[in-house]
Enzyme design. Structure first.
Site, PDB file in Angstrom:
ATOM      1  N   ASP A  19       0.843  -1.187   0.000  1.00 28.95           N
ATOM      2  CA  ASP A  19       0.000   0.000   0.000  1.00 28.95           C
ATOM      3  C   ASP A  19       0.887   1.249   0.000  1.00 28.95           C
ATOM      4  OD1 ASP A  19      -2.653   1.269   0.333  1.00 28.95           O
ATOM      5  OD2 ASP A  19      -1.875   1.850   2.294  1.00 28.95           O
ATOM      6  N   GLU A  42       2.028  -0.065  -4.959  1.00 29.51           N
ATOM      7  CA  GLU A  42       1.022   0.891  -5.391  1.00 29.51           C
ATOM      8  C   GLU A  42       1.722   2.206  -5.732  1.00 29.51           C
ATOM      9  OE1 GLU A  42      -3.035   3.198  -3.871  1.00 29.51           O
ATOM     10  OE2 GLU A  42      -1.618   2.390  -2.410  1.00 29.51           O
TER      11      GLU A  42
END
Length: 619
Positions: free
Chosen positions: A342, A371
């Site tokens: 993330d 990400e």
């Protein structure tokens, strides 16, 4: 001048194509008209780290009566980004060849330099993910096994109306303090592994599964424990074992830039007793966080006070996550095959370097996916150039540039520039990273793709009234038409297509949290599912999708065409976004349509708003 002296994507101008390994020789060639009277040329290279260098070019040959070829070779010894242009000397003075309009150069006194990405000679990425299909699951909303759940905190709102509208309304202070749970769990996913196998899925990416107080679980409360709504560590191990029997691997979501304030580490709400960084400067976790004024003023992720930021360069935290018995290894040993990171662009190099070492030491073929929403090869964050894809950090990234160009093509109908954008990523990224890009067109962070397409992106919402979806029959059919079009492209572009759970079944949903609604079991769009199954079969049957090169063919007048090629075959995709049928003239004869269109010689007959996938064998 109207000639192109240099195009970085053509083999006779630059070889090899794209990014190169450190120590790999690169040959550059410029082509100049004799009429400009060039008397000398040089390659000028300006590395991100180091001083500019000038490499004289050699006059190579005349081609015909009008072209002069100049060439030079360069061998980069260190990984990094190298920016280059060409200087030419004329009797009338000097000039430069710089970049404009994609990868082509022009003679001008100014302009952008070309980018050369140089990556580690030892950089490899997992073979098992290449040519596969990824399936993303938001665990609370995919499948409720119906089995009894234990140790559920009393303050959780448990729903029994699978498919109902998710709660989201904030309280009087504008905060969301209660989360509802529909009870999706790990055993429910296990029950549907045969279904996922039928789609050609080889990798399941799970949004966070560790204990947390929200249903999205990006507010981690305990990295060491599966959230009780989802099940137990035993359930996770069993899911991984059953998935492996079907050649499906499980990738976990690692949320390492912040934790929840309501966690064993921070413990602001004292759910976990009197310990935690918020309650004591003597806490073993106190140095993990960034207190400005203890305890109430602390750094938090994007200003959200329930998500206190971690100091990811803290040695104690790095040891906890990436140490010999750290979190990364624990869950790899339990059966996971990789990690999606993330907000990877908010994680510093020190942390990412340690993470890769731990993951690859534990499981060499584990997949590390980051990400990053922009071009990850040249992104700047923390006031420095990032080196995510140079061999010591990520394997690859979530491919937002491809998602943008696909959805933009579907909504606007403008084909021009499509192949250039795809080629730009293929050129800037190392080939090992390109082959395992996560090519999504919808995720838990975006409006459902069906709704984006059906409304042509014109849905309206506000903070107090979010777009929830609710398509009428005509909108749904229009959205399906466009979804079939771009999913056919998604499944044939370089990288690995990712299906966001329910998109293949026609799930209708707007913005967060309506994009995270329950999978519509019993109300699936079977026609759409069969379309995705067909695309999954094509990928399994043709090795070109594993690592075949991307070859642009055309992008104009509402139609995009490109090929994927390897040593034995070529797969061509032709996508017609026009509201009328077309006859597309293929580059040569010998193509056979896998999608049923009529091909006569070089003529492909293609209906409106559809995509054809064709194969041509060599030899």
């Amino acid at each position: 001048m109207d000639f192109i002296p240099y195009n970085s994507r053509l083999g006779y101008h630059k070889s090899p194509f794209g990014a190169v390994r450190e120590g790999e020789k690169v040959t550059f060639r410029i082509v100049l008209p004799r009429s400009i009277c060039c008397i000398g040329a040089s390659l000028v290279i300006n590395p991100d780290e180091g001083k500019p260098d000038v490499y004289p070019m050699t006059w190579e040959r005349m081609e015909g009566r009008d072209e002069e070829w100049w060439s030079v070779s360069f061998t980069p010894e260190k990984q990094g980004l190298y920016w280059y242009h060409f200087a030419i000397a004329q009797k009338s003075g000097g000039n430069l060849i710089t970049r404009y309009d994609g990868s082509t150069g022009r003679i001008s006194p100014d302009g952008k330099s070309f980018q050369l990405t140089v990556y580690s000679k030892d950089f490899t990425t997992p073979d098992w993910i290449k040519g596969s299909v990824i399936y993303q699951i938001f665990p609370d909303r995919f499948r409720n096994s119906g089995e009894k759940k234990c140790e559920i905190p009393a303050d959780r709102v448990m729903r029994s109306d699978w498919g109902g509208d998710p709660m989201w309304q904030p309280d009087g202070d504008g905060k969301i303090t209660k989360y509802d749970f529909f009870g999706g769990d790990l055993k429910g996913i296990e029950q549907k592994l045969d279904y996922l196998e039928s789609l050609g899925v080889g990798c399941v990416y799970l949004n966070p599964i560790f204990e947390a107080q929200s249903n999205h679980r990006y507010d981690t409360a305990n990295y060491e424990k599966i959230d009780p709504v989802l099940g137990t560590e035993k359930d996770f191990k069993n899911l991984c074992r059953e998935a492996e029997k079907r050649n499906i691997k499980i990738v976990l979501d690692g949320v390492f830039s912040h934790t929840g304030s309501d966690s064993i580490y921070f413990n602001k709400e004292k759910r976990y007793g009197e310990s935690g960084a918020y309650n004591s400067k003597e806490s073993p976790y106190a140095d993990w966080y960034k207190f400005e004024e203890f305890p109430d003023k602390y750094a938090c992720w994007w200003g959200v006070d329930i998500l206190p930021e971690i100091d990811e360069e803290n040695d104690s935290y790095i040891e906890y996550i990436a140490g010999e018995n750290g979190i990364l290894r624990k869950w790899l040993r339990a059966g996971a095959s990789g990690w999606r990171l993330d907000v990877a662009d908010e994680l510093p190099d020190k942390f990412l370097d340690a993470l890769r070492s731990a993951v690859k030491d534990e499981k060499q073929d584990a997949y590390i996916l980051g990400e990053v929403w922009e071009d990850a090869s040249n992104k700047i964050s923390y006031s420095q150039r990032r080196r995510y894809l140079q061999g010591a950090q990520l394997d690859s990234v979530m491919n937002y540039p491809f998602a943008d160009v696909l959805i933009g093509f579907a909504i606007s109908g403008i084909a021009e520039g499509f192949n250039n954008r795809v080629s730009e990523i293929c050129e800037n990224y190392p080939k090992p990273a390109v082959d395992c890009l996560m090519n999504h067109i919808g995720t838990h962070d975006t409006c459902r793709v069906l709704n984006r397409l059906a409304t042509l992106g014109h849905y309206e919402s506000s903070h107090l009234e979010r777009y929830k979806g609710g398509l009428d029959g005509n909108q749904r059919e229009w959205g399906k038409t466009l979804l079939k079009l771009i999913s056919s492209m998604q499944f044939t572009l370089p990288g690995v297509p990712c299906i966001y759970y329910g998109d293949e079944a026609g799930a209708d949903g707007g913005e967060d949290p309506f994009n995270r609604g329950c999978y519509p079991w019993g109300e699936e769009d079977e026609e759409l599912i069969e379309h995705y199954r067909f695309l999954g079969r094509i990928r399994k049957e043709h090795s070109v999708f594993k690592d075949g090169e991307f070859v642009p063919v055309s992008d104009a007048l509402g139609c995009v065409a490109y090929e994927r090629r390897n040593g034995s075959e070529a797969i061509m995709t032709v996508a017609n976004r026009n509201n009328h049928s077309i006859v597309y003239v293929l580059p040569e004869e010998g193509y056979v349509s896998l999608t049923g269109e009529t091909v006569k010689g070089r003529e492909l007959y293609l209906e409106k708003e559809t995509a054809a996938i064709l194969v041509r064998k060599y030899g």
